[in-house]
Enzyme design. Structure first.
Site, PDB file in Angstrom:
ATOM      1  N   ASN A 117       0.887  -1.151   0.000  1.00 38.77           N
ATOM      2  CA  ASN A 117       0.000   0.000   0.000  1.00 38.77           C
ATOM      3  C   ASN A 117       0.936   1.215   0.000  1.00 38.77           C
ATOM      4  O   ASN A 117       1.523   1.554   1.028  1.00 38.77           O
ATOM      5  CB  ASN A 117      -0.895  -0.046   1.249  1.00 38.77           C
ATOM      6  CG  ASN A 117      -2.003   0.977   1.203  1.00 38.77           C
ATOM      7  OD1 ASN A 117      -1.882   2.000   0.551  1.00 38.77           O
ATOM      8  ND2 ASN A 117      -3.076   0.694   1.930  1.00 38.77           N
ATOM      9  N   LYS A 134       3.227   1.523   3.294  1.00 39.92           N
ATOM     10  CA  LYS A 134       2.475   1.570   4.556  1.00 39.92           C
ATOM     11  C   LYS A 134       3.008   0.540   5.553  1.00 39.92           C
ATOM     12  O   LYS A 134       3.157  -0.644   5.221  1.00 39.92           O
ATOM     13  CB  LYS A 134       0.997   1.315   4.261  1.00 39.92           C
ATOM     14  CG  LYS A 134       0.060   1.414   5.452  1.00 39.92           C
ATOM     15  CD  LYS A 134      -1.393   1.286   4.969  1.00 39.92           C
ATOM     16  CE  LYS A 134      -2.421   1.357   6.063  1.00 39.92           C
ATOM     17  NZ  LYS A 134      -3.810   1.300   5.543  1.00 39.92           N
ATOM     18  N   GLU A 153      -6.995  -5.857   4.376  1.00 46.85           N
ATOM     19  CA  GLU A 153      -5.704  -5.262   3.987  1.00 46.85           C
ATOM     20  C   GLU A 153      -4.535  -6.192   4.290  1.00 46.85           C
ATOM     21  O   GLU A 153      -3.529  -6.190   3.591  1.00 46.85           O
ATOM     22  CB  GLU A 153      -5.488  -3.937   4.721  1.00 46.85           C
ATOM     23  CG  GLU A 153      -6.132  -2.748   4.059  1.00 46.85           C
ATOM     24  CD  GLU A 153      -5.549  -1.440   4.590  1.00 46.85           C
ATOM     25  OE1 GLU A 153      -4.387  -1.138   4.314  1.00 46.85           O
ATOM     26  OE2 GLU A 153      -6.291  -0.737   5.294  1.00 46.85           O
ATOM     27  N   ASN A 204      -8.520   5.999   4.060  1.00 44.64           N
ATOM     28  CA  ASN A 204      -9.876   5.474   3.779  1.00 44.64           C
ATOM     29  C   ASN A 204     -10.369   4.910   5.099  1.00 44.64           C
ATOM     30  O   ASN A 204      -9.895   3.854   5.540  1.00 44.64           O
ATOM     31  CB  ASN A 204      -9.831   4.306   2.786  1.00 44.64           C
ATOM     32  CG  ASN A 204      -9.645   4.709   1.348  1.00 44.64           C
ATOM     33  OD1 ASN A 204     -10.598   4.857   0.596  1.00 44.64           O
ATOM     34  ND2 ASN A 204      -8.384   4.869   0.947  1.00 44.64           N
TER      35      ASN A 204
HETATM   36  N1  CDT Z   1      -7.203   2.090   5.352  1.00 47.09           N
HETATM   37  C1  CDT Z   1      -7.053   2.040   6.685  1.00 47.09           C
HETATM   38  O1  CDT Z   1      -5.950   1.878   7.185  1.00 47.09           O
HETATM   39  N2  CDT Z   1      -8.170   2.155   7.428  1.00 47.09           N
HETATM   40  C2  CDT Z   1      -8.169   1.973   8.829  1.00 47.09           C
HETATM   41  C3  CDT Z   1      -9.425   1.334   9.223  1.00 47.09           C
HETATM   42  C4  CDT Z   1      -9.252   0.589  10.464  1.00 47.09           C
HETATM   43  S1  CDT Z   1     -10.530  -0.541  10.708  1.00 47.09           S
HETATM   44  C5  CDT Z   1      -9.954  -1.965  10.064  1.00 47.09           C
HETATM   45  C6  CDT Z   1      -7.994   3.256   9.636  1.00 47.09           C
HETATM   46  O2  CDT Z   1      -7.198   3.229  10.578  1.00 47.09           O
HETATM   47  O3  CDT Z   1      -8.669   4.249   9.377  1.00 47.09           O
END
Ligand code: CDT
Length: 321
Positions: A117, A134, A153, A204
């Site tokens: 990512n 990431k 993910e 997101n």
């Molecule tokens: N994309 C991303 O890292 N989203 C996470 C969602 C967490 S819930 C599984 C965030 O920390 O916003």
């Protein structure tokens, strides 16, 4: 801390995107991004920041048994055919940008292709000057059919092995982190220890947190809480940029914002759609915190912080006596 000599003010645009549906082509998303780029140019921006996985829908919400079936969500070159127009337009306008996308690498020395990512930093001449993978990958690795939507993910991405970098660019010291990274103080501190002056973060964030829905109404609070704290405690600007709105039935947080080294939000999105949020960021403001209350060299005590790098999970303190 030594400072670069070029201009110490960056006019930055947080280019929030509204939802990207499964059927939306990369070309259509890039066209939306270019529209925001033109607005950024007319508002004097030198740097535009786009969200995590900007080019596609947030595909980890679906599981496929054979990961090869998901290859079409990943970029194998950057720029590629659909992103070249963004690079070309930004270069023509002399604007740099940061972009998040799913990356499928070429085979390494062992013949392994990696899935990251990824977020990149592109300068005003169209050159990629920084690439970040990431670090904190949230969610789950296996199919969880009882969920209303997946957050797989950990199936689709491996954690970035390089950690957090800081790049000398735009007359300052620029770092990147991606979405879930913003919830972890280590992300900011790793960059703070490299003198970072502006952290760029795409995200997101589904509003519905499946493991504990009581957190749903706190999503906006937690979003600003972590970024404001990280900015203040490290004396850095933070630019948080959402892909918001209802994407494939999943409602995602907007609230893109630009945060000063004081921890104050200086600009914030008021929609969950495509929206450009602009602020003029004086990088010298960082010194007011880095050289005083958060003078790391004077006040930090790394010799008593040993658990932070030697231990992952909590080791519960023994009972007294
Ligand atoms: N994309 C991303 O890292 N989203 C996470 C969602 C967490 S819930 C599984 C965030 O920390 O916003």
């Amino acid at each position: 801390m030594t400072s670069p000599t070029a201009s110490r003010t960056i006019v930055v645009g947080a280019a929030q995107l509204g939802p990207v549906q499964r059927e939306d082509s990369r070309e259509s998303v890039v066209a939306r991004m270019i529209t925001l780029l033109h607005e950024a140019s007319s508002r004097g921006c030198q740097l535009v920041v786009y969200p995590e996985l900007a080019l596609t829908t947030f595909f980890p919400r679906w599981f496929v048994d054979d990961i090869g079936e998901a290859d079409h969500w990943y970029e194998t070159s950057m720029p590629g055919p659909s992103t070249q127009p963004l690079f070309d337009e930004a270069k023509k306008l002399g604007i740099g940008f940061s972009l998040g996308y799913a990356e499928l690498t070429d085979p390494d020395a062992r013949g392994t292709r990696h899935r990251y990512n990824t977020q990149i930093l592109v300068d005003g001449h169209g050159s990629i000057v920084g690439r970040y993978h990431k670090v904190h990958i949230p969610g789950h690795a296996g199919h969880e059919p009882d969920r209303p939507f997946q957050h797989a993910e950990r199936y689709y991405f491996e954690p970035g092995p390089e950690g957090f970098g800081v790049w000398r660019s735009f007359g300052g010291l620029i770092g990147m982190m991606t979405c879930n990274d913003r919830r972890w103080p280590e992300s900011y501190r790793e960059m703070g220890l490299q003198g970072v002056e502006m952290i760029l973060c795409g995200y997101n964030t589904p509003i519905h947190y499946v493991p504990d829905p009581s957190q749903d109404i706190l999503q906006g609070f937690h979003n600003s809480l972590v970024m404001q704290a990280g900015a203040y405690q490290n004396g850095t600007w933070v630019v948080g940029v959402a892909k918001g709105g209802v994407e494939e039935g999943v409602d995602s947080l907007g609230q893109s914002c630009i945060i000063a080294p004081s921890g104050q939000i200086v600009a914030q999105a008021y929609t969950t759609g495509d929206e450009l949020v602009v602020a003029s960021c004086d990088l010298d403001w960082c010194k007011r915190y880095k050289d005083t209350l958060f003078d790391f060299d004077k006040y930090r005590r790394p010799e008593v912080y040993t658990r932070i790098t030697s231990q992952r999970g909590a080791v519960i303190a023994p009972e007294n006596g």
